[in-house]
Write a protein that holds these residues in place. Sequence first.
Motif, PDB file in Angstrom:
ATOM      1  N   ILE A 157       0.838  -1.198   0.000  1.00  0.00           N
ATOM      2  CA  ILE A 157       0.000   0.000   0.000  1.00  0.00           C
ATOM      3  C   ILE A 157       0.873   1.248   0.000  1.00  0.00           C
ATOM      4  O   ILE A 157       0.638   2.199  -0.760  1.00  0.00           O
ATOM      5  N   THR A 158       1.905   1.242   0.839  1.00  0.00           N
ATOM      6  CA  THR A 158       2.807   2.397   0.922  1.00  0.00           C
ATOM      7  C   THR A 158       3.550   2.607  -0.388  1.00  0.00           C
ATOM      8  O   THR A 158       3.681   3.740  -0.868  1.00  0.00           O
ATOM      9  N   GLN A 159       4.052   1.530  -0.960  1.00  0.00           N
ATOM     10  CA  GLN A 159       4.804   1.654  -2.206  1.00  0.00           C
ATOM     11  C   GLN A 159       3.957   2.259  -3.310  1.00  0.00           C
ATOM     12  O   GLN A 159       4.427   3.112  -4.085  1.00  0.00           O
ATOM     13  N   ASP A 160       2.701   1.849  -3.388  1.00  0.00           N
ATOM     14  CA  ASP A 160       1.832   2.413  -4.418  1.00  0.00           C
ATOM     15  C   ASP A 160       1.550   3.884  -4.145  1.00  0.00           C
ATOM     16  O   ASP A 160       1.568   4.714  -5.068  1.00  0.00           O
ATOM     17  N   ALA A 161       1.277   4.223  -2.890  1.00  0.00           N
ATOM     18  CA  ALA A 161       1.016   5.620  -2.547  1.00  0.00           C
ATOM     19  C   ALA A 161       2.230   6.493  -2.836  1.00  0.00           C
ATOM     20  O   ALA A 161       2.101   7.619  -3.345  1.00  0.00           O
ATOM     21  N   MET A 162       3.418   5.993  -2.556  1.00  0.00           N
ATOM     22  CA  MET A 162       4.632   6.766  -2.810  1.00  0.00           C
ATOM     23  C   MET A 162       4.855   6.954  -4.313  1.00  0.00           C
ATOM     24  O   MET A 162       5.310   8.023  -4.751  1.00  0.00           O
ATOM     25  N   ALA A 163       4.534   5.950  -5.096  1.00  0.00           N
ATOM     26  CA  ALA A 163       4.660   6.099  -6.554  1.00  0.00           C
ATOM     27  C   ALA A 163       3.692   7.166  -7.063  1.00  0.00           C
ATOM     28  O   ALA A 163       4.038   7.967  -7.945  1.00  0.00           O
ATOM     29  N   PHE A 164       2.492   7.199  -6.505  1.00  0.00           N
ATOM     30  CA  PHE A 164       1.518   8.223  -6.876  1.00  0.00           C
ATOM     31  C   PHE A 164       2.043   9.614  -6.508  1.00  0.00           C
ATOM     32  O   PHE A 164       1.989  10.549  -7.323  1.00  0.00           O
ATOM     33  N   ILE A 165       2.566   9.753  -5.284  1.00  0.00           N
ATOM     34  CA  ILE A 165       3.074  11.051  -4.842  1.00  0.00           C
ATOM     35  C   ILE A 165       4.261  11.487  -5.694  1.00  0.00           C
ATOM     36  O   ILE A 165       4.373  12.659  -6.089  1.00  0.00           O
ATOM     37  N   GLN A 254       9.364  10.884   2.371  1.00  0.00           N
ATOM     38  CA  GLN A 254       9.236  11.176   0.949  1.00  0.00           C
ATOM     39  C   GLN A 254       8.751  12.606   0.723  1.00  0.00           C
ATOM     40  O   GLN A 254       9.271  13.327  -0.142  1.00  0.00           O
ATOM     41  N   LEU A 255       7.741  13.029   1.472  1.00  0.00           N
ATOM     42  CA  LEU A 255       7.228  14.383   1.322  1.00  0.00           C
ATOM     43  C   LEU A 255       8.307  15.421   1.619  1.00  0.00           C
ATOM     44  O   LEU A 255       8.403  16.455   0.932  1.00  0.00           O
ATOM     45  N   GLU A 256       9.133  15.138   2.613  1.00  0.00           N
ATOM     46  CA  GLU A 256      10.231  16.052   2.934  1.00  0.00           C
ATOM     47  C   GLU A 256      11.285  16.037   1.834  1.00  0.00           C
ATOM     48  O   GLU A 256      11.801  17.095   1.438  1.00  0.00           O
ATOM     49  N   ARG A 257      11.592  14.854   1.329  1.00  0.00           N
ATOM     50  CA  ARG A 257      12.620  14.726   0.290  1.00  0.00           C
ATOM     51  C   ARG A 257      12.211  15.437  -0.999  1.00  0.00           C
ATOM     52  O   ARG A 257      13.042  16.016  -1.703  1.00  0.00           O
ATOM     53  N   LEU A 258      10.922  15.422  -1.300  1.00  0.00           N
ATOM     54  CA  LEU A 258      10.417  16.051  -2.516  1.00  0.00           C
ATOM     55  C   LEU A 258      10.041  17.519  -2.299  1.00  0.00           C
ATOM     56  O   LEU A 258       9.479  18.160  -3.204  1.00  0.00           O
ATOM     57  N   ASN A 259      10.352  18.035  -1.100  1.00  0.00           N
ATOM     58  CA  ASN A 259      10.025  19.429  -0.756  1.00  0.00           C
ATOM     59  C   ASN A 259       8.524  19.710  -0.847  1.00  0.00           C
ATOM     60  O   ASN A 259       8.100  20.800  -1.245  1.00  0.00           O
ATOM     61  N   LEU A 260       7.732  18.719  -0.467  1.00  0.00           N
ATOM     62  CA  LEU A 260       6.276  18.858  -0.478  1.00  0.00           C
ATOM     63  C   LEU A 260       5.681  19.043   0.910  1.00  0.00           C
ATOM     64  O   LEU A 260       4.500  19.399   1.032  1.00  0.00           O
ATOM     65  N   ARG A 261       6.473  18.802   1.928  1.00  0.00           N
ATOM     66  CA  ARG A 261       5.907  18.767   3.285  1.00  0.00           C
ATOM     67  C   ARG A 261       5.279  20.097   3.687  1.00  0.00           C
ATOM     68  O   ARG A 261       4.233  20.120   4.354  1.00  0.00           O
ATOM     69  N   GLU A 262       5.899  21.211   3.286  1.00  0.00           N
ATOM     70  CA  GLU A 262       5.381  22.517   3.692  1.00  0.00           C
ATOM     71  C   GLU A 262       4.054  22.853   3.020  1.00  0.00           C
ATOM     72  O   GLU A 262       3.370  23.787   3.435  1.00  0.00           O
ATOM     73  N   ASN A 263       3.701  22.104   1.984  1.00  0.00           N
ATOM     74  CA  ASN A 263       2.434  22.361   1.304  1.00  0.00           C
ATOM     75  C   ASN A 263       1.511  21.150   1.350  1.00  0.00           C
ATOM     76  O   ASN A 263       0.663  20.962   0.477  1.00  0.00           O
ATOM     77  N   THR A 264       1.679  20.319   2.373  1.00  0.00           N
ATOM     78  CA  THR A 264       0.881  19.094   2.455  1.00  0.00           C
ATOM     79  C   THR A 264       0.273  18.927   3.839  1.00  0.00           C
ATOM     80  O   THR A 264       0.972  18.959   4.854  1.00  0.00           O
TER      81      THR A 264
END
Length: 485
Positions: A157-165, A254-264
């Motif tokens: 489940i996590t792997q699929d969600a991470m691929a989507f993100i 992953q969200l932090e690595r992709l610089n998405l955390r501040e907007n998520t």
Amino acid sequence: MNRNQPNIVFILTDDQGPWALGCAGNPEIRTPNLDRLAEQGIRFENFFCSSPVCAPARATILTGKMPSQHGVHDFIRENDNPHLQYLDGHTAYTELLAKAGYVCGISGKWGLCNDYAPQKGFSHWYTYIYDGGHYFDPTMVRNGEAVKETGYLTDLITQDAMAFIDKQAREDQPFYISVHYTAPHHLWVGEHPKEYVEMYDDCLFETCPQEPEHPWFLELTNPSDVRTNPRDNLKGYFAAVTAMDYNVGLLMEQLERLNLRENTLICFMSDNGFSCGQGGIWGKGNGTYPQNMYENSVKVPAIFSHPGRIPQGRVHSALLSQYDVMPTLLEYASIDNPQADPLPGHSFLTILEGMGCDERRHVVVYDEYGPVRMIRTQRYKYIHRYPFGPFEFYDLDHDPKECTNLYDHPEYQERIRTLRNQLDCWFLQYVDPAIDGARLPVTGTGQSNLVGPDVSGQPAFNQNARLFKEKQNAERLKRSALNKE
């Protein structure tokens, strides 16, 4: 990426008790990533499901409606039936998100029938076909096709969600992803990676005392040895939670690595609560017959985190419900809901943003499971069972474990009448009479069809289950009396 609207990662677990978090005060269970998420946001200690069983609760989260408004009153027995659409005619917030430009995906348990068909605004669809609760090498649905996977369900489940993100991080549209883990739903013994189970080899499980069997206790839907072998089942339950927590950590990283955390915005909760021996019950609302509304069944863990927008490290005692999720998320994303007026919930955005400290502390919350209904204030809880009871009333300030039913106590009769009247008036305002759960033979054994006067075909509920359960209870009470002799 459109920075005007936040991305939303909505993590939903299955059967996680409100006590099953380290940050909720459990010193035995290991949830370091969820504890960190709570430190980065707000944890609610009085968050309630709309119904203490999975499908009705999930339908409420999506639609903002109570079960007697959306018609899902029990867990769905045949989730792969392609002909049943339980939420037809009921707008989900994911549909409104998609209409506003969000790309919506789901990874994990759908649980509302027809696992093969993307529904409710989801364009990415990776769902689990239930096979008795097994965790290894599950059958999943991807793009309408059943796929036999290899691996541990929580990881998949996590792997699929991470691929989507990862894919959406390269696009301009905001995204929404439902990460619906099956953990820690049974099965537990032999179903989880050895390294997580062994973490609890020396655990005393003092947070899950195996109390004397509740007189209404029933075995779980699937046969289980929980009463004769509680330790191995507890190890599996705790391992399921810790494995899920590890995967939540991967999503956060992953969200932090992709610089998405501040907007998520990250939302975390369970569909319903659960007891692992506390109060003499293994299970949730249908862990007893009559169905119960104990705190462990109706409360869920709930955490909301968004750096820079939601204050960090707070614990809030406001009384909130899953029917408040839809209006809150839509307001959070600045999206109007044209069908808001008939919905029972209200946005708690001001609390999330640190501006509404007290306005939800004195409201009441409601719960239902077929003919069983609850009204809950900060101090008191009243439970009504249509048509003839048994009824319950608890003073939670003096009896937080709900050991003493005060329904017949003369001191509380006026308060009970007031709460009963308030309960009746609230449900009269919001229920659809055609699908009112108080009139339906919901027994906790599942739902097989739509409800309502215009529905033909097989019955929606197993009406023989009530007689079976009453017989079970009678036999159990008889055995108990013989043992005392």
